[in-house]
Design a protein around this motif. Structure first.
Motif, PDB file in Angstrom:
ATOM      1  N   LEU A  55       3.092  -4.495   4.078  1.00 42.20           N
ATOM      2  CA  LEU A  55       3.527  -5.188   5.330  1.00 42.20           C
ATOM      3  C   LEU A  55       2.448  -5.803   6.068  1.00 42.20           C
ATOM      4  O   LEU A  55       2.137  -6.965   6.366  1.00 42.20           O
ATOM      5  N   THR A  56       1.243  -4.853   6.337  1.00 48.14           N
ATOM      6  CA  THR A  56       0.148  -5.371   7.033  1.00 48.14           C
ATOM      7  C   THR A  56      -0.759  -4.475   7.127  1.00 48.14           C
ATOM      8  O   THR A  56      -0.835  -3.404   6.603  1.00 48.14           O
ATOM      9  N   VAL A  57      -2.118  -4.765   7.394  1.00 46.62           N
ATOM     10  CA  VAL A  57      -3.346  -3.864   7.551  1.00 46.62           C
ATOM     11  C   VAL A  57      -3.193  -3.071   8.916  1.00 46.62           C
ATOM     12  O   VAL A  57      -3.167  -3.982   9.889  1.00 46.62           O
ATOM     13  N   ILE A  91      -6.283   1.453   5.978  1.00 46.48           N
ATOM     14  CA  ILE A  91      -4.814   2.138   6.245  1.00 46.48           C
ATOM     15  C   ILE A  91      -3.924   0.934   6.043  1.00 46.48           C
ATOM     16  O   ILE A  91      -4.294  -0.146   6.988  1.00 46.48           O
ATOM     17  N   ILE A  92      -3.023   0.989   5.269  1.00 43.29           N
ATOM     18  CA  ILE A  92      -2.163  -0.157   5.194  1.00 43.29           C
ATOM     19  C   ILE A  92      -0.601   0.340   5.597  1.00 43.29           C
ATOM     20  O   ILE A  92      -0.430   1.451   5.639  1.00 43.29           O
ATOM     21  N   SER A  93       0.212  -0.658   5.986  1.00 42.13           N
ATOM     22  CA  SER A  93       1.423  -0.053   6.271  1.00 42.13           C
ATOM     23  C   SER A  93       2.497  -0.562   5.246  1.00 42.13           C
ATOM     24  O   SER A  93       2.550  -1.932   4.837  1.00 42.13           O
ATOM     25  N   THR A  94       3.515   0.331   4.888  1.00 41.13           N
ATOM     26  CA  THR A  94       4.587  -0.086   3.836  1.00 41.13           C
ATOM     27  C   THR A  94       5.937   0.349   4.343  1.00 41.13           C
ATOM     28  O   THR A  94       5.944   0.770   5.312  1.00 41.13           O
ATOM     29  N   ASP A  95       6.756   0.202   3.486  1.00 45.15           N
ATOM     30  CA  ASP A  95       8.365   0.591   3.891  1.00 45.15           C
ATOM     31  C   ASP A  95       8.128   2.016   4.108  1.00 45.15           C
ATOM     32  O   ASP A  95       9.238   2.160   4.808  1.00 45.15           O
ATOM     33  N   GLU A  96       7.600   2.669   3.381  1.00 44.48           N
ATOM     34  CA  GLU A  96       7.873   4.155   3.362  1.00 44.48           C
ATOM     35  C   GLU A  96       6.725   4.855   4.535  1.00 44.48           C
ATOM     36  O   GLU A  96       6.750   6.054   4.612  1.00 44.48           O
TER      37      GLU A  96
END
Length: 126
Positions: free
Chosen positions: A78-80, A100-105
């Motif tokens: 999704l985003t950094v 660190i990245i943002s994901t669905d989970e």
């Protein structure tokens, strides 16, 4: 423009060092490939010994490993969220090792070197 990674011509005292040999091609580096979030884009370059290396320029999916149930999933980035290498990389959505990245989970930390390996592997954070 290449980056010279050979020995400096200066001593720590400020004096000049006498060179043993001139600059060699294997002492040259290259510009960093800033991997961004977006539609997948790779570039292959020639390395030492005629081998190939994949540079990842853009990527929208990551292989996320979940340590609790020991499974790996391909999830959309999704985003950094955070980048210790440079705080300005967060604004520009640039990924490298330790980002660190943002994901669905949830959030995940990147364990691979996208600009060197050509793939994004990450571990899910609790």
């Amino acid at each position: 423009m290449t980056i010279y990674q050979g020995k400096s011509t200066k001593k720590f005292t400020g004096g000049k060092l006498r060179r043993n040999h001139s600059k060699r091609r294997y002492e040259l580096g290259r510009e960093p490939s800033f991997t961004k979030v977006g539609e997948t884009e790779r570039r292959a370059i020639r390395t030492m010994g005629g081998n190939r290396k994949l540079l990842l320029l853009k990527e929208q999916y990551a292989n996320i490993y979940n340590p609790e149930d020991k499974t790996t999933k391909k999830l959309k980035i999704l985003t950094v969220k955070e980048n210790n290498a440079d705080p300005h990389y967060v604004q520009r959505n640039i990924m490298n090792r330790g980002t660190i990245i943002s994901t669905d989970e949830g959030n995940a930390r990147i364990t691979s070197r996208p600009g060197q390996d050509g793939i994004v592997n990450a571990v899910l954070l609790k």
